[in-house]
Design an enzyme around this catalytic site. Structure first.
Site, PDB file in Angstrom:
ATOM      1  CD  GLU A  49      -1.422  -2.406   1.779  1.00 24.76           C
ATOM      2  OE1 GLU A  49      -0.209  -2.471   2.078  1.00 24.76           O
ATOM      3  OE2 GLU A  49      -2.199  -3.371   1.913  1.00 24.76           O
ATOM      4  CB  SER A  83       0.767  -3.514 -12.486  1.00 23.66           C
ATOM      5  OG  SER A  83       1.227  -2.992 -11.257  1.00 23.66           O
TER       6      SER A  83
END
Length: 529
Positions: free
Chosen positions: A112, A394
Site C-alpha cells: 500500500e 503490474s
C-alpha cells in the site's frame, strides 16, 4: 432490472472521468415510500446505533491499552518494531511539525505504501508549499520506503488505534486531510479526525469478500455506516467495490473513480552499490535461461521447486529465481535445499552463482521491480494455494515480462480481468505444477510466443496506468486543498466586509438624501457621523 445511480460529475475538465454504478435491487423486497419524517427517524436511529457501537469499541480499546502496550514491547523484542522509534506507535512524535498545510498519507504495509508514493511525489511537485506526512504500520515497510520517499516528506510510524495514541497524534500533527490507503478503516482514527474537522479520503478503496461479509453483519453494519459517512472522498478499485461501499451506506457523492494506483509503478533512484549489484547479477545470468517465481508464500515453494526440477531434466541451463514474500521464508527455503544436497545462492550473503547452482533465492526487500528486469518470465505467487489473495502483477508487466499467475488472486482479479480484456496474451492464469511447467517450457521453446506475451503485458500496463496518478491528485486537490483555500479566501472576504461595514453604511447614508430621526440613529450605533 437494477436502477442506475449517477456518481457526481468532476469539478472541472481535468477531473477524472466519472462512471455510473449499477446498484442491485433485491427482487424479494417491495419498494416502499416512507414519509419524510419516518425516513429521517430511521436515519437518526441508524446513526445512534453506530455511535453506540463506536463508544463500545472506544471503551474496549481504552481498557485494553495496557495489554496493547505489552504486546508492542513484545514485538520490539522480536525485532518486529523499530528498536528506537517504537514510541511513535503511541502517538509520540520524533520530528517537529512544520508550519502550513499538511496532508497525512497512511498505509499499513509495503504494498500500500508503494502505491501511495507516486501520488505523494506528484503532490510534492504540484504543491511544494504543502507538507506531507507518511505513516506505515510495519517495520518491513519502513526499511524499504524510508529510502524511496522524497527528502521533504516526514516519515513516522502509525499510532495504535487507541484513544490516547490517536488523540496525541492528531493533536500534534493537526493534518488538513487524512488519506488512507485501501482498507484502513480504524474507528478511533476516523472518528477522531472527523471530530477535529479533518477531511478524510480513502484511495484504492477495497473490501475483501470476507471483510464485506463481516461489516454487513447486524452488529457491525451501524459502525461501518457511521465511519463511511465521515469520508469526503472514496476512490474504489472497481465498480464492484463501489457497489460494496454503497451497500454499506457510503455517501454516493463521496464515491469517485481514479483508477488502480497499483498500476502507478514509479521509478526510483537506486544507490550506486545497489545498481552495481543488479548489473553484476545480470552478467552472471547472461548465458542462462532465467525465470522468476515472485512473492511466493509458504506452500508455494514446493510447486516452484517441482517445476524447476522438471525443467532441469531437459534444460540444464535453467536458473530459477525465487523471491518469497517474506525474507525469512527465503532463508528457510535455502536451508531446506542445502539439507537436500542442492546448491543454492542466497542474495543477502552477496554470493555469486557458481557452476552447478541453478537456484537463486532473494531474501531481501525492496528489489523486486529491479529483479523483474532480469527475467523474461515472471510467475507471480500468492495465487497457487487456496486461501491466498494474489499480488500485484503490474510491476512484472511494466518490466516487460511474460506474466503468469495462479487462480487464487483475490481482489487482484480486477487487475487480471482488465489486462486480459485489453489483450488476452497479457496475463496467463495457470493451475498446478504440471501446467506451470508446460507453460514455462513452451515459452522458452518458442521465442515468438514469448515476445508476443512480453509485449502484450507491457502494452496493457501502459494503457491502464495512463493518468492514474493525475486523476488521484485532481480528486485530492479538489476535495481538500482547493476547498481549504476557498474557505480561507471566504473567511478573509467576510472579515474584510465586516471591517468595511461601518464605512459602507456611512457612505450609503451620505449618498442617499435621507433624513434620519433619533430612533433610527439609536438603532444603528455603528454609523459614524
Amino acid at each position: 432490472m437494477g436502477c442506475i445511480r449517477k456518481l457526481p460529475v468532476g469539478p472541472n475538465k481535468h477531473s477524472p472521468v466519472q462512471f455510473t454504478t449499477p446498484i442491485p435491487k433485491s427482487p424479494n423486497i417491495k419498494k416502499k415510500t416512507l414519509p419524510k419524517q419516518a425516513e429521517a427517524k430511521a436515519t437518526t436511529m441508524a446513526v445512534s446505533k453506530g455511535e453506540l457501537v463506536y463508544k463500545i469499541y472506544r471503551a474496549l480499546t481504552y481498557g485494553l491499552s495496557p495489554l496493547l502496550l505489552l504486546h508492542l514491547h513484545w514485538r520490539r523484542l522480536r525485532r518486529m518494531e523499530h528498536p528506537l522509534r517504537w514510541p511513535e506507535r503511541l502517538g509520540r512524535p520524533s520530528l517537529p511539525r512544520p508550519s502550513g498545510q499538511l496532508l497525512w498519507f497512511h498505509a499499513v504495509s509495503l504494498g500500500e505504501g508503494m502505491a501511495a508514493i507516486p501520488v505523494i511525489k506528484y503532490c510534492s511537485r504540484r504543491r511544494p508549499d504543502v507538507n506531507i506526512l507518511m505513516t506505515t504500520t510495519t517495520f518491513s515497510a519502513f526499511e524499504v520506503l524510508n529510502n524511496k520517499l522524497p527528502a521533504n516528506v516526514i516519515y513516522q510510524f502509525a499510532p495504535l488505534d487507541t484513544p490516547a495514541a490517536m488523540n496525541a497524534f492528531l493533536g500534534y500533527w493537526k493534518p488538513n486531510a487524512v488519506v488512507l490507503m485501501e482498507s484502513e478503516l480504524w474507528p478511533n482514527l476516523i472518528m477522531g479526525a472527523s471530530k477535529c474537522g479533518i477531511g478524510l479520503a480513502l484511495l484504492n478503496a477495497r473490501l475483501s469478500a470476507k471483510s464485506f461479509r463481516n461489516w454487513s453483519r447486524p452488529v457491525l453494519f451501524p459502525l461501518i455506516s457511521l465511519l463511511l459517512s465521515k469520508f469526503s472522498l472514496i476512490a474504489p478499485l472497481s465498480s464492484v467495490q463501489a457497489i460494496h461501499f454503497q451497500l454499506l451506506q457510503a455517501p454516493p457523492f463521496s464515491i469517485n473513480f481514479c483508477g488502480d494506483l497499483k498500476y502507478a509503478v514509479d521509478g526510483y533512484e537506486l544507490l550506486v552499490k545497489d545498481v552495481r549489484r543488479i548489473e553484476d547479477l545480470q552478467k552472471q545470468l547472461s548465458q542462462k535461461r532465467v525465470w522468476m517465481a515472485a512473492s511466493i508464500h509458504p506452500g508455494e515453494e514446493e510447486i516452484m521447486l517441482g517445476v524447476h526440477n522438471l525443467l532441469m531434466q531437459t534444460d540444464p541451463d535453467i536458473v530459477t529465481i525465487i523471491v518469497p514474500r517474506h525474507p525469512q521464508h527465503g532463508r528457510d527455503i535455502a536451508q531446506e535445499l542445502l539439507k537436500r544436497g542442492q546448491n543454492v545462492t542466497l542474495r543477502s550473503q552477496h554470493e555469486k552463482l557458481i557452476p552447478g547452482t541453478s537456484i537463486y533465492v532473494v531474501d531481501t526487500l525492496g528489489e523486486l521491480r529491479q529483479l523483474y528486469q532480469l527475467t523474461p518470465i515472471a510467475v507471480v505467487g500468492g495465487s497457487f494455494v487456496p486461501g491466498l489473495a494474489g499480488h500485484n502483477i503490474s510491476e512484472a508487466a511494466a518490466a516487460g515480462c511474460a506474466v503468469l499467475t495462479g487462480h487464487h488472486v483475490g481482489h487482484f482479479s480486477q487487475m487480471v480481468r482488465e489486462m486480459q480484456q485489453l489483450n488476452p496474451l497479457s496475463v496467463m492464469q495457470v493451475s498446478g505444477k504440471l501446467e506451470l511447467k508446460n507453460t514455462v517450457r513452451e515459452l522458452f521453446g518458442d521465442s515468438k510466443i514469448l515476445e508476443s506475451r512480453q509485449m502484450a503485458a507491457k502494452e496493457a500496463f501502459h494503457a491502464l496506468s495512463n493518468s492514474v496518478v493525475a486523476n488521484a491528485w485532481n480528486l485530492l486537490n479538489f476535495h481538500f486543498l482547493r476547498r481549504e483555500e476557498m474557505m480561507i479566501t471566504s473567511r478573509k472576504v467576510s472579515l474584510l466586509l465586516h471591517l468595511l461595514h461601518p464605512i459602507l453604511a456611512a457612505v450609503s447614508f451620505i449618498l442617499t438624501d435621507h433624513t434620519w430621526n433619533h430612533e433610527e440613529v439609536d438603532s444603528c450605533p455603528h454609523i459614524l457621523y
